[in-house]
Design an enzyme around this catalytic site. Structure first.
Site, PDB file in Angstrom:
ATOM      1  N   ILE A  19       0.170   4.445  -0.545  1.00 29.54           N
ATOM      2  CA  ILE A  19      -0.674   5.648  -0.534  1.00 29.54           C
ATOM      3  C   ILE A  19       0.098   6.908  -0.111  1.00 29.54           C
ATOM      4  O   ILE A  19      -0.260   8.009  -0.490  1.00 29.54           O
ATOM      5  CB  ILE A  19      -1.918   5.401   0.364  1.00 29.54           C
ATOM      6  CG1 ILE A  19      -2.909   6.556   0.289  1.00 29.54           C
ATOM      7  CG2 ILE A  19      -1.562   5.129   1.798  1.00 29.54           C
ATOM      8  CD1 ILE A  19      -4.255   6.260   0.955  1.00 29.54           C
ATOM      9  N   ASP A  54       0.869  -1.179   0.000  1.00 31.43           N
ATOM     10  CA  ASP A  54       0.000   0.000   0.000  1.00 31.43           C
ATOM     11  C   ASP A  54       0.907   1.230   0.000  1.00 31.43           C
ATOM     12  O   ASP A  54       1.551   1.536   1.003  1.00 31.43           O
ATOM     13  CB  ASP A  54      -0.892  -0.059   1.260  1.00 31.43           C
ATOM     14  CG  ASP A  54      -1.854   1.129   1.362  1.00 31.43           C
ATOM     15  OD1 ASP A  54      -1.566   2.186   0.771  1.00 31.43           O
ATOM     16  OD2 ASP A  54      -2.882   1.002   2.040  1.00 31.43           O
ATOM     17  N   LYS A  83      -3.859  11.105  -0.095  1.00 34.41           N
ATOM     18  CA  LYS A  83      -2.798  11.711   0.727  1.00 34.41           C
ATOM     19  C   LYS A  83      -1.873  12.583  -0.122  1.00 34.41           C
ATOM     20  O   LYS A  83      -1.608  13.721   0.237  1.00 34.41           O
ATOM     21  CB  LYS A  83      -1.973  10.615   1.422  1.00 34.41           C
ATOM     22  CG  LYS A  83      -2.809   9.553   2.101  1.00 34.41           C
ATOM     23  CD  LYS A  83      -3.621  10.093   3.255  1.00 34.41           C
ATOM     24  CE  LYS A  83      -4.581   9.027   3.761  1.00 34.41           C
ATOM     25  NZ  LYS A  83      -5.482   9.511   4.790  1.00 34.41           N
TER      26      LYS A  83
END
Ligand SMILES: Cc1ncc(COP(=O)(O)O)c(C=O)c1O
Length: 425
Positions: free
Chosen positions: A188, A186, A228
């Site tokens: 992000i 992940d 983000k």
């Protein structure tokens, strides 16, 4: 095939309806002005080109991404859940290093029935993943009769705010090769790395190790989102990037339940295509995160609090172990309640991130003005000053009590000894 879930490999989606035929035909014969001028023109979909280019840019263009391997999802939340549906059956497990993002209990487990088995990382080595910790998690899963389907990491880490080292990434590739399991990375927070060491994507490691077109290549999946890096959580734009065509096909079918609206896609493809804007945005964002991070760290230092050295993300992993009444999670909750209800700062206790050591807290620094951050540090310092005075007084009181007890014991001992001696006499 056996490594994917029944849902990912079965035929019950209804994809064979004529409704989908046009889409399938387009994929077989897509129009291109130069390469395929007689091909089918796609009039129903916004392209993913801008997103894959943005993802490469964030990784310093060291890796490139292929639009045919990306599936858009409603944020990383949906991407992670969809991958669980594709890769595991209910009751099968994924290993996750601790501390981890509390939302994973919902996203990975809740609707899918997949289990999370923690890889216990500790402060002894800055919460890095070790071979022993992974092996122990694997054994724990087997003891619980759970079939392990993969490992999921967040790089950079939420809540640690650190990037994974090449050593850790290589270790993960070794493990998934040896155990024949998947790896989900992940990423992000990949665009929030504000100081060295820089961000290394798992894709870069696979390329360095010449893993392209091997089985391992097909078992590594990336999750991404604009929530983000571009500060757009409300837009709900995320993605799964997978080298496995079956996973891409299954995730595409499942994405019906979490689509990104075409208006959003249209807007973002214009925004992401503006290279000058995205480059400026990312570099300015990193500069500001770095400044803000420095302010938080120095504010904490003034209050006598240290934190894990970090280089990414929107938060710090803060060490308040010295403020605990005892080395327990009860004491952590007690401290947390004081901070939320008395000091009025909402921070997250480490136990909510499944940290195994009491006394760690995640503190966000990017979602407020500089003045608000200053105020929060003033409040925290005043609290720490008051609590340390109390702890100091308590320990003084305790040491006076202890020394009284010691004198009393000596006195009683002397008395009984004298008695004995007198009696013996
Ligand atoms: C590691 C991680 N993954 C996924 C998510 C969910 O992100 P999104 O808003 O894109 O669904 C978050 C949000 O905080 C996160 O920290």
């Amino acid at each position: 095939m056996g490594l994917l879930s029944g849902k990912a490999t079965c035929n019950t989606h209804g994809q064979d309806s004529s409704y989908f035929l046009g889409w399938q035909e387009y994929e077989k014969n897509p129009y291109d002005e130069v390469q395929n001028p007689t091909g089918i023109i796609q009039m129903g979909l916004a392209e993913n080109q801008a997103l894959v280019e943005f993802m490469s840019e964030i990784r310093g263009n060291k890796v490139t991404f292929d639009t045919s391997k990306i599936v858009l999802t409603a944020g990383a939340t949906s991407a992670n859940e969809t991958l669980m549906f594709c890769l595991a059956e209910p009751g099968e497990a994924f290993l996750l290093p601790t501390p981890y993002y509390p939302g994973f209990d919902r996203d990975l487990k809740w609707r899918t029935g997949v289990e999370i088995v923690p890889i216990q990382c500790t402060s002894l080595n800055g919460f890095q993943i070790t071979e022993t910790a992974i092996e122990e998690a694997y054994q724990l899963a087997q003891k619980r009769h759970l079939k392990v389907k993969g490992v999921l990491v967040t790089n950079p880490s939420n809540p640690l705010g650190t990037t994974m080292s090449r050593n850790e990434l290589n270790l993960l590739v070794n493990i998934i090769t040896e155990k024949n399991i998947h790896l989900i990375s992940d990423e992000i927070y990949s665009g929030t790395v504000f100081s060295s060491p820089g961000f290394v994507s798992i894709m870069e490691i696979l390329k360095d190790r010449n893993c392209e077109n091997t089985q391992v290549w097909n078992r590594v999946h990336i999750v991404y989102s604009l929530s983000k890096d571009l500060g757009l959580p409300g837009f709900r734009v995320g993605a799964i990037y997978s080298n496995d065509d079956m996973v891409v096909a299954a995730a595409t079918k499942m994405s019906s339940f979490g689509l990104v609206s075409s208006q959003t896609q249209y807007l973002l493809s214009a925004l992401l295509s503006d290279k000058k804007f995205t480059q400026n945005y990312i570099s300015e964002n990193k500069k500001r995160l770095k400044q803000r991070h420095r302010k938080l760290v120095s504010g904490l230092e003034k209050a006598g609090i240290s934190c894990l050295k970090s280089n990414a993300g929107l938060f710090c992993w803060v060490d308040m172990r010295h403020l605990l009444r005892s080395n327990t999670f009860e004491a952590e909750m007690e401290l947390w309640k004081k901070i939320v209800y008395d000091v009025k700062l909402n921070i997250s206790p480490g136990s909510s991130c499944h940290c195994t050591e009491p006394g760690w807290f995640r503190v966000c620094f990017a979602n407020m003005s500089e003045d608000t951050l200053k105020l929060s540090m003033q409040r925290l310092k005043a609290f720490v000053d008051s609590i340390t005075t109390t702890l100091h007084n308590q320990s003084n009181h305790q040491s006076i009590k202890n020394s009284r007890r010691r004198s009393l014991t000596k006195w009683v001992f002397r008395l009984s000894f004298d008695d004995r001696v007198t009696g013996e006499r």
